[in-house]
Write an enzyme that holds these catalytic residues in place. Structure first.
Site, PDB file in Angstrom:
ATOM      1  N   VAL A  39       1.072  -1.066  -0.046  1.00 28.81           N
ATOM      2  CA  VAL A  39       0.013  -0.149  -0.062  1.00 28.81           C
ATOM      3  C   VAL A  39       0.739   1.252  -0.115  1.00 28.81           C
ATOM      4  O   VAL A  39       1.905   1.264   0.744  1.00 28.81           O
ATOM      5  CB  VAL A  39      -0.910  -0.020   1.343  1.00 28.81           C
ATOM      6  CG1 VAL A  39      -1.426   1.293   1.292  1.00 28.81           C
ATOM      7  CG2 VAL A  39      -2.052  -1.002   1.103  1.00 28.81           C
TER       8      VAL A  39
ATOM      9  N   HIS B  15      10.139  -6.881  19.612  1.00 30.33           N
ATOM     10  CA  HIS B  15       8.886  -6.645  19.958  1.00 30.33           C
ATOM     11  C   HIS B  15       8.665  -5.058  19.958  1.00 30.33           C
ATOM     12  O   HIS B  15       7.981  -4.492  21.085  1.00 30.33           O
ATOM     13  CB  HIS B  15       8.837  -7.082  21.677  1.00 30.33           C
ATOM     14  CG  HIS B  15       9.048  -8.626  21.696  1.00 30.33           C
ATOM     15  ND1 HIS B  15       9.317  -9.123  22.999  1.00 30.33           N
ATOM     16  CD2 HIS B  15       8.952  -9.745  20.786  1.00 30.33           C
ATOM     17  CE1 HIS B  15       9.390 -10.454  22.825  1.00 30.33           C
ATOM     18  NE2 HIS B  15       9.086 -10.735  21.523  1.00 30.33           N
TER      19      HIS B  15
ATOM     20  N   HIS C 185       5.493 -11.281  25.671  1.00 33.85           N
ATOM     21  CA  HIS C 185       5.784 -11.389  24.247  1.00 33.85           C
ATOM     22  C   HIS C 185       4.424 -10.721  23.540  1.00 33.85           C
ATOM     23  O   HIS C 185       3.410 -11.002  24.042  1.00 33.85           O
ATOM     24  CB  HIS C 185       5.893 -13.029  23.640  1.00 33.85           C
ATOM     25  CG  HIS C 185       7.516 -13.272  24.058  1.00 33.85           C
ATOM     26  ND1 HIS C 185       8.317 -13.650  23.242  1.00 33.85           N
ATOM     27  CD2 HIS C 185       7.937 -13.562  25.447  1.00 33.85           C
ATOM     28  CE1 HIS C 185       9.454 -13.995  23.853  1.00 33.85           C
ATOM     29  NE2 HIS C 185       9.036 -13.992  25.268  1.00 33.85           N
TER      30      HIS C 185
END
Length: 673
Positions: free
Chosen positions: A280, A559, A602
């Site tokens: 996109v 993360h 996590h």
């Protein structure tokens, strides 16, 4: 007398009508799932989802449960079919990897980090299914106190009651089907769990691997001996303590369970189209209403009927907004992008987990030693390849520094240092940083939630030697960075500046975590498996030596989050409590970028929960206009993602109707023979 053809036909049709669509589920799944990926597109869809990662595929599946709702997913990466074997076997994904290959990886890097000796960090990923297709499988939930802290930050917003810990944990339950470990694995790993805290009918398989090195069984007893308690119910709202965690694994065949195989592959949905290899480039607006989405090198467009939903992750989502003219005005002006809505918080509040490790030598069997031994038949087995580490612990402030109240006061006294390190001068962004900082100091530091994750890694080797690594990872960074664009070319990479260790307390916490990691290798019963400390070595003892080692060694845990934070607009927020982008009529962001605080967990489990809850919110909004919902997806039973026979809705009854309509004339003719 009936002809042989008529008798065979009658028998076949009797089976069809008796068994229903399940009789044809597998074959029709294989044909139809291919048909919905890279199809001929319609001009317009109710929902255009930007990004086919973890959250995007959950939303696509849930929204298309209503057959009257049309959804298009635009994914920059490929389908993953060319590396399906590597994805499906987690050990292969770890040892051989698909990251680093430009076909499946953006190969993004951060800018040089001054507090990391000017090193750059890799921020990888680009594939249908997102990080869930290539990660280490960890299904670890945050603590309820963290979710409550999040809700307190948005308590004045309409819709904040959607994000209570009770509802968030229910949404995580909805995403999964939990299977307990086998008796052998439970005994080997000394595993404790509470099935009552897990989901039982969701699409995602959550279980334990089929192989565990025996050394894993020493983990919880060792942690208990250094003062970190064993947690027998880490999914129930308190994730602190030591345990062997669950993995996103299908225990029927030991394959990875991820957003594509869980939420997409099992269900034929003619109202869902997925277009891969289609980046996109921007969302197109008429005023503040998204009317179309532009994608691909040739800048094709597709019209938006109801909403554009951005699910590009902590990097892709803010970058997409900025390329579409939504973000900090100074950034957009400098990049040459016309401003649609000035929103200073886009790309700000960026947070990440940092890790370093102690490496010990061992003579015990590890996953790394099995993998390195080509003569060991286990090394290529599905059972062995289901394992990618699993023993973790979350150490609280009291377990790290002892005097929690003094530590909290020290953190609060350093607020000005934190504000000075924020890579923005915008007053709203600074207000948001202060709000997050104070919530972390007053509610989270003093709780039992983790400030550092300790992780037992058994997959590595060092100079040909078997090793045990104990990683320590900072969970609550007070250093916040930013992400921005510096060009109007949507194919140029974004600028990633995590601002690692800009706040002085982050280095202190990571250092204390590494000291705990070293003590694990020196404590019974784990010490019986340790022969020597390989890195950093026993000569590193002073705080100054530890600091020097960390600055040269630490790395990201991959993360990142918080770059489109759900906060009040006057605190640099990007989305409200309904996940709608401030200032826009029909655009939402739904992925891990919207969390305003970094979880001590996590990211996979909370992101599944976020997407499940978001889907319910969207369906509830449009149900008042006549758009309903149907039954929920159910878990597949194998890596081929065959629909579960217990849930006939996995394959639509339209298949039976089509078959019936095709053969009804023959049935009638047979009756009159």
């Amino acid at each position: 007398m009936h002809s042989p053809f008529a008798r065979v036909l009658l028998t076949s049709l009797t089976c069809i009508l008796t068994l229903g669509p399940q009789a044809f589920a597998f074959n029709h799944h294989r044909l139809d799932s291919r048909a919905m990926i890279n199809p001929t597109l319609q001009d317009s869809y109710d929902f255009v989802i930007v990004g086919g990662g973890l959250a995007g595929l959950v939303l696509a599946s849930r929204l298309t449960e209503d057959s009257s709702t049309t959804v298009l997913v635009l994914e920059a990466g490929g389908t993953g079919e060319d590396v399906a074997n590597t994805i499906n076997h987690p050990g292969l994904a770890y040892y051989a990897g698909i990251l680093g290959n430009p076909e499946h990886d953006w190969q993004w890097t951060s800018v040089p980090q001054p507090n990391a000796k000017n090193r750059v960090m890799n921020w990888p990923g680009r594939l249908l299914g997102g990080s869930s297709s290539a990660n280490g499988l960890y299904i670890v939930r945050p603590s309820s106190v963290e979710v409550d802290a999040w809700q307190s930050l948005i308590s004045g917003l309409d819709g904040a009651d959607n994000w209570t810990s009770e509802k968030f944990f229910a949404a995580m339950d909805k995403s999964e089907t939990f299977t307990p470990p086998s008796a052998e694995i439970q005994a080997t790993g000394n595993i404790q769990y509470a099935a009552r805290s897990r989901g039982s009918s969701g699409p995602l398989h959550v279980s334990y691997p089929g192989y565990l090195p025996e050394i894993v069984g020493k983990w919880t007893n060792t942690l208990s001996n250094i003062g970190i308690p064993v947690n027998s119910d880490p999914a129930g709202g308190n994730a602190g303590g030591a345990y062997v965690t669950t993995s996103a694994i299908n225990p029927t065949n030991w394959t990875r369970s991820y957003s594509k195989t869980a939420y997409i592959d099992p269900y034929y949905r003619p109202n869902l189209h997925i277009l891969t290899d289609s980046q996109v480039t921007r969302v197109i607006f008429s005023g503040t209403k998204a009317t179309a989405v532009e994608y691909g090198q040739d800048r094709k467009t597709v019209n938006v009927g109801k909403e554009a939903i951005i699910c590009g992750g902590p990097v892709g989502s803010p970058a997409t907004l900025m390329r579409s003219g939504v973000g900090p005005k100074d950034v957009l002006d400098a990049a040459g992008v016309p401003v649609v809505v000035e929103l200073p918080g886009v790309g700000q509040h960026l947070q990440d987990h940092l890790a370093s490790q102690i490496i010990f030598g061992t003579n015990d069997e590890t996953a790394g030693s099995v993998h390195a031994n080509a003569d060991d038949p286990r090394s290529t087995s599905d059972v062995f390849l289901s394992y990618v580490n699993s023993a973790i612990a979350y150490a609280s402030s009291s377990e790290l520094v002892g005097d929690v109240e003094s530590y909290k006061n020290d953190i609060l006294s350093q607020l000005d240092a934190g504000l000075a390190s924020v890579p923005s001068t915008d007053s709203t962004v600074l207000a948001g940083y202060k709000a997050v900082y104070e919530v972390a100091a007053n509610k989270l530091i003093t709780s039992s939630s983790g400030q550092v994750e300790l992780l037992l890694a058994l997959t590595g080797t060092s100079a040909g030697s078997q090793t045990i690594s104990v990683q320590a990872a900072l969970q609550r960074p007070f250093s916040h960075g930013r992400l921005y664009i510096n060009s109007s070319n949507p194919f140029d990479p974004p600028v990633i500046d995590p601002n690692y260790l800009a706040h002085p307390s982050d280095l202190v916490v990571l250092r204390e975590g590494l000291k705990l990691a070293r003590s694990i290798g020196m404590t019974e019963p784990m010490n019986a498996s340790v022969t020597t400390e390989i890195s950093p070595g026993a000569n590193v003892t002073t705080d100054e030596q530890w600091n020097e080692f960390i600055l040269n060694d630490f790395h990201t845990e991959y993360h990142p989050s918080c770059s489109c934070s759900m906060l009040p607009k006057d605190q640099g927020g990007v989305v409200d409590a309904h996940l709608k982008v401030y200032g826009l009529d029909n655009v939402r962001v739904i992925d891990s970028s919207v969390f305003p605080i970094e979880w001590a967990a996590h990211m996979m489990a909370p992101t599944y929960g976020l997407a499940e809850q978001a889907a319910d919110m969207i369906k509830a909004q449009y149900s008042s206009t006549g758009s309903g919902s149907s039954s929920s997806p159910s878990p597949s039973s194998s890596s081929s993602s065959r629909p579960s026979a217990a849930h006939p809705s996995a394959v639509p009854t339209s298949i039976s109707l089509i078959i019936s309509s095709l053969f009804l004339p023959l049935i009638l003719a047979h009756l009159f023979l």
